[in-house]
Design a protein around this motif. Sequence first.
Motif, PDB file in Angstrom:
ATOM      1  N   THR A   1       0.790  -1.228   0.000  1.00 15.84           N
ATOM      2  CA  THR A   1       0.000   0.000   0.000  1.00 15.84           C
ATOM      3  C   THR A   1       0.821   1.277   0.000  1.00 15.84           C
ATOM      4  N   GLU A   2       1.687   1.409   0.964  1.00 16.18           N
ATOM      5  CA  GLU A   2       2.368   2.685   1.167  1.00 16.18           C
ATOM      6  C   GLU A   2       3.238   3.085  -0.024  1.00 16.18           C
ATOM      7  N   LEU A   3       3.662   2.119  -0.814  1.00 16.09           N
ATOM      8  CA  LEU A   3       4.608   2.433  -1.883  1.00 16.09           C
ATOM      9  C   LEU A   3       3.978   2.451  -3.268  1.00 16.09           C
ATOM     10  N   TYR A   4       2.757   1.939  -3.378  1.00 22.78           N
ATOM     11  CA  TYR A   4       2.106   1.918  -4.690  1.00 22.78           C
ATOM     12  C   TYR A   4       0.668   2.424  -4.619  1.00 22.78           C
ATOM     13  N   ARG A   5       0.461   3.470  -3.840  1.00 22.75           N
ATOM     14  CA  ARG A   5      -0.903   3.933  -3.612  1.00 22.75           C
ATOM     15  C   ARG A   5      -1.653   4.256  -4.902  1.00 22.75           C
ATOM     16  N   ASP A   6      -1.022   4.988  -5.805  1.00 20.14           N
ATOM     17  CA  ASP A   6      -1.728   5.432  -7.011  1.00 20.14           C
ATOM     18  C   ASP A   6      -2.154   4.259  -7.885  1.00 20.14           C
ATOM     19  N   GLN A   7      -1.209   3.353  -8.096  1.00 12.02           N
ATOM     20  CA  GLN A   7      -1.541   2.207  -8.939  1.00 12.02           C
ATOM     21  C   GLN A   7      -2.646   1.364  -8.301  1.00 12.02           C
ATOM     22  N   ILE A   8      -2.577   1.197  -7.009  1.00  8.77           N
ATOM     23  CA  ILE A   8      -3.585   0.383  -6.323  1.00  8.77           C
ATOM     24  C   ILE A   8      -4.962   1.025  -6.455  1.00  8.77           C
ATOM     25  N   ALA A   9      -5.008   2.334  -6.281  1.00  6.49           N
ATOM     26  CA  ALA A   9      -6.298   3.035  -6.297  1.00  6.49           C
ATOM     27  C   ALA A   9      -7.068   2.779  -7.589  1.00  6.49           C
ATOM     28  N   SER A  10      -6.369   2.608  -8.682  1.00  7.64           N
ATOM     29  CA  SER A  10      -7.058   2.439  -9.963  1.00  7.64           C
ATOM     30  C   SER A  10      -6.994   1.014 -10.507  1.00  7.64           C
ATOM     31  N   ALA A  11      -6.539   0.080  -9.723  1.00  2.69           N
ATOM     32  CA  ALA A  11      -6.382  -1.290 -10.211  1.00  2.69           C
ATOM     33  C   ALA A  11      -7.687  -2.074 -10.143  1.00  2.69           C
ATOM     34  N   ARG A  12      -7.773  -3.070 -10.993  1.00  2.00           N
ATOM     35  CA  ARG A  12      -8.866  -4.036 -10.861  1.00  2.00           C
ATOM     36  C   ARG A  12      -8.392  -5.215 -10.021  1.00  2.00           C
ATOM     37  N   LEU A  13      -7.153  -5.614 -10.227  1.00  2.00           N
ATOM     38  CA  LEU A  13      -6.608  -6.781  -9.523  1.00  2.00           C
ATOM     39  C   LEU A  13      -5.362  -6.374  -8.739  1.00  2.00           C
ATOM     40  N   VAL A  14      -5.457  -6.511  -7.427  1.00  2.00           N
ATOM     41  CA  VAL A  14      -4.330  -6.168  -6.567  1.00  2.00           C
ATOM     42  C   VAL A  14      -3.766  -7.436  -5.943  1.00  2.00           C
ATOM     43  N   ALA A  15      -2.477  -7.637  -6.121  1.00  2.00           N
ATOM     44  CA  ALA A  15      -1.802  -8.790  -5.532  1.00  2.00           C
ATOM     45  C   ALA A  15      -1.131  -8.354  -4.239  1.00  2.00           C
ATOM     46  N   CYS A  16      -1.746  -8.675  -3.135  1.00  2.00           N
ATOM     47  CA  CYS A  16      -1.180  -8.247  -1.851  1.00  2.00           C
ATOM     48  C   CYS A  16       0.137  -8.994  -1.600  1.00  2.00           C
ATOM     49  N   PRO A  17       1.139  -8.290  -1.094  1.00  2.00           N
ATOM     50  CA  PRO A  17       2.456  -8.906  -0.872  1.00  2.00           C
ATOM     51  C   PRO A  17       2.396 -10.001   0.186  1.00  2.00           C
ATOM     52  N   GLY A  18       3.379 -10.867   0.158  1.00  2.00           N
ATOM     53  CA  GLY A  18       3.535 -11.820   1.234  1.00  2.00           C
ATOM     54  C   GLY A  18       3.844 -11.098   2.531  1.00  2.00           C
ATOM     55  N   CYS A  19       3.732 -11.808   3.642  1.00  2.00           N
ATOM     56  CA  CYS A  19       3.949 -11.161   4.932  1.00  2.00           C
ATOM     57  C   CYS A  19       5.397 -10.700   5.067  1.00  2.00           C
ATOM     58  N   TYR A  20       6.339 -11.587   4.782  1.00  2.00           N
ATOM     59  CA  TYR A  20       7.746 -11.196   4.882  1.00  2.00           C
ATOM     60  C   TYR A  20       8.078 -10.014   3.955  1.00  2.00           C
ATOM     61  N   PRO A  21       7.714 -10.116   2.662  1.00  2.00           N
ATOM     62  CA  PRO A  21       8.019  -8.974   1.785  1.00  2.00           C
ATOM     63  C   PRO A  21       7.446  -7.660   2.298  1.00  2.00           C
ATOM     64  N   THR A  22       6.266  -7.715   2.925  1.00  2.00           N
ATOM     65  CA  THR A  22       5.706  -6.479   3.465  1.00  2.00           C
ATOM     66  C   THR A  22       6.654  -5.867   4.496  1.00  2.00           C
ATOM     67  N   ALA A  23       7.074  -6.696   5.438  1.00  2.00           N
ATOM     68  CA  ALA A  23       7.952  -6.178   6.499  1.00  2.00           C
ATOM     69  C   ALA A  23       9.310  -5.748   5.943  1.00  2.00           C
ATOM     70  N   VAL A  24       9.828  -6.499   4.999  1.00  2.00           N
ATOM     71  CA  VAL A  24      11.147  -6.200   4.448  1.00  2.00           C
ATOM     72  C   VAL A  24      11.108  -4.958   3.566  1.00  2.00           C
ATOM     73  N   LEU A  25      10.138  -4.914   2.672  1.00  3.02           N
ATOM     74  CA  LEU A  25      10.124  -3.833   1.683  1.00  3.02           C
ATOM     75  C   LEU A  25       9.764  -2.489   2.297  1.00  3.02           C
ATOM     76  N   LEU A  26       8.851  -2.495   3.268  1.00  4.36           N
ATOM     77  CA  LEU A  26       8.563  -1.231   3.939  1.00  4.36           C
ATOM     78  C   LEU A  26       9.832  -0.676   4.572  1.00  4.36           C
ATOM     79  N   ALA A  27      10.692  -1.552   5.061  1.00  2.86           N
ATOM     80  CA  ALA A  27      11.916  -1.098   5.707  1.00  2.86           C
ATOM     81  C   ALA A  27      12.996  -0.700   4.711  1.00  2.86           C
ATOM     82  N   LEU A  28      13.127  -1.453   3.619  1.00  2.00           N
ATOM     83  CA  LEU A  28      14.309  -1.290   2.772  1.00  2.00           C
ATOM     84  C   LEU A  28      14.066  -0.595   1.435  1.00  2.00           C
ATOM     85  N   LEU A  29      12.865  -0.715   0.902  1.00  5.33           N
ATOM     86  CA  LEU A  29      12.642  -0.192  -0.445  1.00  5.33           C
ATOM     87  C   LEU A  29      12.981   1.302  -0.559  1.00  5.33           C
TER      88      LEU A  29
END
Lengths: 327, 327, 327, 327
Positions: free
Chosen positions: C113-141
């Motif tokens: 969510t926090e890193l792709y807000r615009d794309q998500i807002a207009s998407a038809r299909l959203v692939a929610c990240p895995g749990c680990y990637p969520t924790a990792v990417l929020l920290a490192l991306l």
Amino acid sequence: MRLAARHPNIKITALIAKGHAGQMLAQVFPHLSSLDVPSLVTSDEVDWDEVDVAFCGLPHGTAHAEIAKLPSRVKVIDMSADFRLRDLGTYAEWYGGDHGAPELLEGAVYGLTELYRDQIASARLVACPGCYPTAVLLALLPLVKDELILPEDIIIDAKSGVSGAGRSLKQNILFSEAGEGLSPYGIGSHRHVPEIEQELGEAAGQPVIVNFTPHLVPMTRGELCTSYVRLTGKTTVADLRAALTSGYADSPFVRVVEEGVIPATQHVRGSNYCHIGVFADRIPGRGIVVSAIDNLVKGSAGQALQNFNLMHGLDETTALEQLPLFP
Amino acid sequence: MRLAARHPNIKITALIAKGHAGQMLAQVFPHLSSLDVPSLVTSDEVDWDEVDVAFCGLPHGTAHAEIAKLPSRVKVIDMSADFRLRDLGTYAEWYGGDHGAPELLEGAVYGLTELYRDQIASARLVACPGCYPTAVLLALLPLVKDELILPEDIIIDAKSGVSGAGRSLKQNILFSEAGEGLSPYGIGSHRHVPEIEQELGEAAGQPVIVNFTPHLVPMTRGELCTSYVRLTGKTTVADLRAALTSGYADSPFVRVVEEGVIPATQHVRGSNYCHIGVFADRIPGRGIVVSAIDNLVKGSAGQALQNFNLMHGLDETTALEQLPLFP
Amino acid sequence: MRLAARHPNIKITALIAKGHAGQMLAQVFPHLSSLDVPSLVTSDEVDWDEVDVAFCGLPHGTAHAEIAKLPSRVKVIDMSADFRLRDLGTYAEWYGGDHGAPELLEGAVYGLTELYRDQIASARLVACPGCYPTAVLLALLPLVKDELILPEDIIIDAKSGVSGAGRSLKQNILFSEAGEGLSPYGIGSHRHVPEIEQELGEAAGQPVIVNFTPHLVPMTRGELCTSYVRLTGKTTVADLRAALTSGYADSPFVRVVEEGVIPATQHVRGSNYCHIGVFADRIPGRGIVVSAIDNLVKGSAGQALQNFNLMHGLDETTALEQLPLFP
Amino acid sequence: MRLAARHPNIKITALIAKGHAGQMLAQVFPHLSSLDVPSLVTSDEVDWDEVDVAFCGLPHGTAHAEIAKLPSRVKVIDMSADFRLRDLGTYAEWYGGDHGAPELLEGAVYGLTELYRDQIASARLVACPGCYPTAVLLALLPLVKDELILPEDIIIDAKSGVSGAGRSLKQNILFSEAGEGLSPYGIGSHRHVPEIEQELGEAAGQPVIVNFTPHLVPMTRGELCTSYVRLTGKTTVADLRAALTSGYADSPFVRVVEEGVIPATQHVRGSNYCHIGVFADRIPGRGIVVSAIDNLVKGSAGQALQNFNLMHGLDETTALEQLPLFP
């Protein structure tokens, strides 16, 4: 295995498994990888001439058939329920089918060590009690025998760690289901009931019906039974304590804890001890008996080994000297 | 006590306590109520003529003063940090004060059994390593010595059960605080760092700075260190494995697990074993070494007893034969 | 269900299950027995005209086929891995088979969510990240994007509670196996790796290989990632902190904790929060980033709901206002 | 705080603490760091003109003095035991001292929401029940009132998670002491006994003595009471179930679970629900009533908020709609 592998008089000549036959023990139980033992085989592959004693840990209802096949010179220490109930009808009712080896049942001895030492010592087939019956009967059997409590008003609130359910795959024993939660189960229908009633009934000289309500507790090992009893005549709680203390004076593993001390499963963890405490009830004429064991040791494998020792004239404590693991 | 009480060559002649002096051991540790041992006393009350060896489990910073008072004929096995650091300045920096017995420090031996057997065997004063250093150094010290990994790029992500914090009353180790939760602590400032760096530095022949990040895990016993290392030159992960396997071939308690097996704290629980596994990293040129111990056994009392055995010419495994308690 | 049932803009019109079709929700999840919702049905029984949005929680590898069958007007929020990887070859390699709906993959948006807000807002299909990637990417991306850390030297030591493994019956997640124990698993081979590398690689503008080593922790909920990073050029740890703090200034659920505070899973339990802490490494030029989430909320269902809110122009926090449950 | 901060009709104007006065709430409870609330102050610093309602969570025996100082226009919802016992002698006996505000006691209402709604709605001072009394009385009070069970033969085997002991530093609630263990405590002497007996006695129209035996369970939240009761006359277990079901028909938080379903603490975790199940006993003429709550919600803060709602004419469920957190 953990205990037997360190027994000075035991040599492990064969390890039988079904699904795991062909594997090394270390693949099934990595914590035992330091042991130098035979790999797992099916029962057909065993050279029974090499075997003097068989420890059986098969599922209830399947043990009797396997045990019936063993050479009669092989002593058997069974940890299943198959030879615990002396009445074939009761067995069929609670375990869902006819008994496959009634002829063996007759010679089987109920392996509650402290209360049936003589019979166990000379038995060929010992049926080790269930974990709950062990904790319950050690606490109550002497009191019923001595007519200190009323057999018709016994309420047993039992609590067990999750290992009591074994290693089989069931949803309710997943970590996330059982963890941080508590609930009763099998209310009025737990299979350990007939065993408890059989033994208490024999001691009372009359049929006994008990309330037995087990609970699943979020811990791996440990079992604690809180038994609510009604005292007979002029019996006092001190009488209960005295009867248990003197009754177990020569039993190294049963300890009646001092007044004011409360048994706790963590104080017997990993050991063959049973701690028993006796307490007054606020309701006059009633008492509370609390007994704690490690369900996998005194409630199962430890008592099996204790019986092995008795059957072979060894000191009862051989290979069971380990002190409780706390914390 | 759990282990020593079953040691064939140990007779417990005195039990020293501070706050609990005057009590019976069973009052402090009900799980040891079956032991027939002296009641707790202050150090002043001990008849030191009766004592050949003192096991010391005092808080860091207080052990040196007590040990300095002991007759020089009494061998000392210390589980505090007071005699682990050879540099007085480092000690003062990390433990907040001058060392009270620098003269004893000189003769003290760092008690990492498998790596300092000879020195331990002839020592009067053995400073048993901290729990984390034990798990870390058993895994990494041989690799640094053999120049298989770069000493300047070692990242140690360590995880410990709550018993590592002892029995003192701190809010963060209350059941409801630590349970069902996980967090790092003491990032960059844990007192086990200088010990690790001292030993790795000596092996490397140069000062070493490591990343050491401990985490508190909601379990009582167990410690696991995941060490991320960079391989030197043409070294492969197989080389790491080979070096550890051959290096510990004669060490009964250190087991390099088979390829594909992953160490787990539950597989060493209650025992003196250390399990070590070696794994490839997805990042080329790097490797992962995982080591698991029971922090209270190999990480503390078990290693102390192992050192006792060495110091008295006994088999290293005496009284430590207990297999891991699983589940 | 726990969260969605309290969402003011959600009406639950159908609940699809496979094995449990025909049952009431309360039979599968007794904690939801107070809800008045339709009983469970198979997907064939659903009247899709009644459905605007489908939340999919199917196993990896089975979701794409089911989602392909849905009417194109139905928005899809998928919690499986099937639409997370943009490269079909990578998907086949890690998930063991060809992708069944490549045409849908193209329009799918990675739902961090926090890193792709615009794309998500207009998407038809959203692939929610895995749990680990969520924790990792929020920290490192954000740190990789801003070139504050070196993408080729990232070591992620991850720890998860047991609920990350779902409700399926596996021996290693039984209470007695996982309880009181800790071990790494899937070293170098966890399926969340390609997801992490895809996103970090895109941010870095070059292929990225990371070390990702997950550990199973004896708790039900919670995930904590300790990431060891190397700083670029003159970057300081304070720079990392500043970048994250400003980057998440408008993100209500991501909190960069104050200096000196250490993230802990128990402080986000049951909530949609992610706590991130930044710490200096003892090794010069390196830093440590710690991120904690509840794997079942921000790591799964909570983020799904957060994306639902975005996709419907609602306040991002709707139905996610619950504060963490501590203790 | 977790619940109140999300209540639409509550504005937190002051947070009183003793030892922590001067700190931010987030320093004491990091999981609440997202809240924008006043920092902690002593009671002297509060501007009481800003306060309409005071929630008091002070230790037993200290609440009465603090509450006595409050302006009489401030409504009080007390979670201590100080205003639960109507008899001053009983209070002195169980709480070790004279009551400091007997004049306030007279107007205090026992805050068991479902059973005293009218009185609570118009009260100034509500004494919320203890956690155990809540679980026990919700299960048994209607049955005693309706004369379906004998008040002189009630045995309550109670089990609680460790959070019931609060956040104070006691050795027995350390993780390593309480974890993986189970024991009774306060047998016959738990301070919740007089509360239970007061309410049951009033319902029975005669003094009542109960057996109440609490156990400490290795989990953080949750309380389960297994009550063993004797049925009056021709009463059946079905009658018990019918009485409870109809009695709580309009109580949104008390759910009599369906026949065959067994209450479990994990199914009410984090919520204000109380689940009650009724079961036949194997002993004729007896029944078993099982009740489960989250001790920190329905057993404390949740019920306090429920009473707040009643006292202010709000829907009873306001801010308490959160569903249980499972797993």
